[in-house]
Design an enzyme around this catalytic site. Structure first.
Site, PDB file in Angstrom:
ATOM      1  N   ARG A  65       1.094  -0.991   0.192  1.00 48.87           N
ATOM      2  CA  ARG A  65       0.003   0.063   0.003  1.00 48.87           C
ATOM      3  C   ARG A  65       0.677   1.261  -0.099  1.00 48.87           C
ATOM      4  O   ARG A  65       0.406   2.335  -0.476  1.00 48.87           O
ATOM      5  CB  ARG A  65      -0.942  -0.075   1.165  1.00 48.87           C
ATOM      6  CG  ARG A  65      -2.077  -1.037   0.985  1.00 48.87           C
ATOM      7  CD  ARG A  65      -3.054  -1.102   2.150  1.00 48.87           C
ATOM      8  NE  ARG A  65      -2.501  -1.477   3.313  1.00 48.87           N
ATOM      9  CZ  ARG A  65      -2.611  -2.778   4.015  1.00 48.87           C
ATOM     10  NH1 ARG A  65      -2.703  -3.807   2.983  1.00 48.87           N
ATOM     11  NH2 ARG A  65      -1.754  -2.889   4.799  1.00 48.87           N
ATOM     12  N   GLU A 102       5.360 -10.383  15.431  1.00 48.87           N
ATOM     13  CA  GLU A 102       4.840 -10.939  16.762  1.00 48.87           C
ATOM     14  C   GLU A 102       5.528 -12.332  16.892  1.00 48.87           C
ATOM     15  O   GLU A 102       5.969 -12.627  17.834  1.00 48.87           O
ATOM     16  CB  GLU A 102       3.702 -10.774  16.706  1.00 48.87           C
ATOM     17  CG  GLU A 102       3.039 -10.694  18.197  1.00 48.87           C
ATOM     18  CD  GLU A 102       1.458 -10.698  18.188  1.00 48.87           C
ATOM     19  OE1 GLU A 102       0.747 -10.307  17.135  1.00 48.87           O
ATOM     20  OE2 GLU A 102       0.589 -10.900  19.176  1.00 48.87           O
TER      21      GLU A 102
HETATM   22  P1  AMP Z   1       4.592  -2.373  11.744  1.00 49.59           P
HETATM   23  O1  AMP Z   1       5.966  -3.093  10.952  1.00 49.59           O
HETATM   24  O2  AMP Z   1       4.120  -3.089  12.764  1.00 49.59           O
HETATM   25  O3  AMP Z   1       4.680  -0.945  11.796  1.00 49.59           O
HETATM   26  O4  AMP Z   1       3.608  -2.814  10.531  1.00 49.59           O
HETATM   27  C1  AMP Z   1       3.267  -1.934   9.568  1.00 49.59           C
HETATM   28  C2  AMP Z   1       2.871  -2.488   8.053  1.00 49.59           C
HETATM   29  O5  AMP Z   1       1.596  -3.458   8.230  1.00 49.59           O
HETATM   30  C3  AMP Z   1       2.330  -1.533   7.235  1.00 49.59           C
HETATM   31  O6  AMP Z   1       2.625  -1.968   5.912  1.00 49.59           O
HETATM   32  C4  AMP Z   1       0.860  -1.755   7.344  1.00 49.59           C
HETATM   33  O7  AMP Z   1       0.147  -1.693   5.997  1.00 49.59           O
HETATM   34  C5  AMP Z   1       0.316  -2.956   7.965  1.00 49.59           C
HETATM   35  N1  AMP Z   1      -0.524  -2.863   9.058  1.00 49.59           N
HETATM   36  C6  AMP Z   1      -0.292  -3.092  10.380  1.00 49.59           C
HETATM   37  N2  AMP Z   1      -1.373  -2.933  11.230  1.00 49.59           N
HETATM   38  C7  AMP Z   1      -2.306  -2.547  10.651  1.00 49.59           C
HETATM   39  C8  AMP Z   1      -3.629  -2.330  10.478  1.00 49.59           C
HETATM   40  N3  AMP Z   1      -4.114  -2.105  12.075  1.00 49.59           N
HETATM   41  N4  AMP Z   1      -4.364  -1.835   9.317  1.00 49.59           N
HETATM   42  C9  AMP Z   1      -3.816  -1.631   8.339  1.00 49.59           C
HETATM   43  N5  AMP Z   1      -2.413  -2.173   8.203  1.00 49.59           N
HETATM   44  C10 AMP Z   1      -1.791  -2.560   8.957  1.00 49.59           C
END
Ligand code: AMP
Length: 179
Positions: A65, A102
């Site tokens: 995205r 996780e």
């Molecule tokens: P992180 O590495 O935990 O910061 O996760 C970020 C990535 O996971 C991004 O590419 C987001 O598109 C996706 N992502 C994580 N949580 C969500 C959420 N609640 N809604 C949509 N996309 C998420």
């Protein structure tokens, strides 16, 4: 349009999907923002105004995205777009970076020549959302690994309660915040 009005419109255009893709996660669905020409246009104009004086050389987007916003902004700013992809998707020689999930690990990659022959290229990193920050941290480190500078990491949505931006070693900006 003022920033506060853009933030309000963007917040209203994003749809919450509870328990997707698994129980307990509230998924932020940006498709309802992308198919709204007025709000998507206002958001991209806002990002263009913010970054037009950053003297950027490239905008890099995180799969998948992040590609949408990064590519749209790159053409507005008249600079190149660079994809940062999950392992195994880029066809040429890559540099990679692992990050913790996780449960388990994931890996992102960039082409070794992603920033062409530009010395110390100034790069803006974009993703749709920052949650724990693991993906964006790994992506910003990849940019540095191939000899460029990540001048800022930009997100449409930040989940403040997860504190992900604190893990980043680069400046960051988020259009809307979920507390
Ligand atoms: P992180 O590495 O935990 O910061 O996760 C970020 C990535 O996971 C991004 O590419 C987001 O598109 C996706 N992502 C994580 N949580 C969500 C959420 N609640 N809604 C949509 N996309 C998420």
């Amino acid at each position: 349009m003022q920033e506060a009005e853009i933030v309000k419109k963007v917040s209203e255009a994003i749809r919450d999907i509870p328990d997707f893709p698994k129980p307990g996660i509230v998924f932020k669905d940006i498709t309802t923002l992308l198919n709204n020409a007025e709000v998507f246009g206002a958001l991209m104009r806002h990002l263009e105004m913010r970054y037009r004086d950053y003297d950027l050389d490239f905008v890099a987007g995180i799969e998948s995205r992040g590609f949408i916003f990064a590519a749209a902004l790159a053409t507005r700013l008249g600079v190149g777009f660079v994809p940062i992809r999950k392992k195994g998707k880029l066809p040429y020689t890559t540099v990679s970076e692992k990050y913790a999930l996780e449960y388990g690990v994931d890996e992102v990659e960039i082409h070794i020549d992603a920033f062409r022959d530009k010395k110390d290229a100034k790069v803006l990193l974009i993703d749709d959302l920052i949650a724990t920050g693991g993906t964006a941290k790994a992506a910003s480190e990849l940019i540095e690994k191939v000899g460029a500078t990540c001048v800022e990491a930009c997100f449409v949505i930040e989940l403040d309660f997860l504190g992900g931006s604190k893990t980043l070693r680069v400046p960051h900006y988020a259009v809307m915040h979920v507390s």
